[in-house]
Design an enzyme around this catalytic site. Structure first.
Site, short mmCIF file in Angstrom:
data_model
loop_
_atom_site.label_atom_id
_atom_site.label_comp_id
_atom_site.label_asym_id
_atom_site.label_seq_id
_atom_site.Cartn_x
_atom_site.Cartn_y
_atom_site.Cartn_z
N GLY A 36 11.70 -8.75 -2.63
CA GLY A 36 12.97 -8.05 -2.83
C GLY A 36 13.17 -7.48 -4.22
O GLY A 36 14.20 -6.89 -4.50
N HIS A 37 12.21 -7.65 -5.11
CA HIS A 37 12.39 -7.21 -6.51
C HIS A 37 11.19 -6.38 -6.95
O HIS A 37 10.33 -6.89 -7.66
CB HIS A 37 12.56 -8.42 -7.42
CG HIS A 37 13.15 -8.10 -8.75
ND1 HIS A 37 12.41 -7.76 -9.86
CD2 HIS A 37 14.44 -8.08 -9.16
CE1 HIS A 37 13.21 -7.58 -10.89
NE2 HIS A 37 14.45 -7.75 -10.50
N PHE A 38 11.03 -5.24 -6.63
CA PHE A 38 11.80 -4.35 -5.78
C PHE A 38 10.86 -3.82 -4.71
O PHE A 38 9.70 -3.56 -5.03
CB PHE A 38 12.37 -3.18 -6.59
CG PHE A 38 13.28 -3.60 -7.71
CD1 PHE A 38 14.62 -3.91 -7.44
CD2 PHE A 38 12.82 -3.72 -9.01
CE1 PHE A 38 15.47 -4.29 -8.46
CE2 PHE A 38 13.67 -4.11 -10.03
CZ PHE A 38 14.99 -4.39 -9.77
N VAL A 45 8.38 -5.63 -9.69
CA VAL A 45 8.53 -5.95 -11.10
C VAL A 45 8.94 -7.42 -11.19
O VAL A 45 9.86 -7.85 -10.50
CB VAL A 45 9.62 -5.06 -11.76
CG1 VAL A 45 9.84 -5.46 -13.21
CG2 VAL A 45 9.25 -3.59 -11.66
#
EC number: 4.2.1.59
Length: 145
Positions: free
Chosen positions: A47-49, A54
């Site tokens: 989820g990041h991203f 990252v």
């Protein structure tokens, strides 16, 4: 040099929250240099991203704190204690960390008074500083609290 099993004999962190793979240099109570191999298999990258992975800055900060905790908790008198965050000063993120990077994490203890201390922390990818600042900590003994 310490491997993951040896690190876990010093600090209480465990996967998936153990964020250091090796300790390259250790001067108990003074400084430590650790290594984190960043891989796409880490759950935060989902989820990041999406499409632009990252490493979250707070996890870089936590990895530095774990290296600092290794330095402090390697002192025999601190065995079994836990280092808690007490503050972060003048901390800056200066670059992105992505899968495939190897983070070199260095923390030098610059002040220790009783159970409270401060470390100067630097995270690098190669020669590039990606994060740096000061970490404050407080030692606690969970068996006595």
């Amino acid at each position: 040099m310490l491997n993951v099993e040896q690190i876990q004999q010093i600090i209480p962190h465990r996967p998936p929250f153990l964020l250091i793979d090796r300790i390259l240099e250790l001067e108990p109570g003074k400084r430590a240099v650790g290594l984190k191999n960043v891989t796409m298999n880490e759950p935060h990258f989902v989820g990041h991203f999406p499409g632009f992975p990252v490493m979250p800055g707070v996890l870089i900060l936590e990895a530095l704190a774990q290296v600092g905790a290794t330095a402090i908790l390697a002192v025999e008198a601190n065995k079994g204690k836990i280092g808690l965050f007490a503050g972060v000063d003048e901390f800056r993120w200066r670059g992105q960390v992505v899968p495939g990077d190897t983070l070199t994490l260095e923390v030098e203890i610059v002040r220790l008074k009783g159970p409270v201390g401060k470390g100067q922390a630097t995270a690098k990818v190669g020669d590039k500083v990606v994060a740096e600042g000061q970490l404050m900590f407080a030692l606690t003994d969970p068996s006595k609290d």
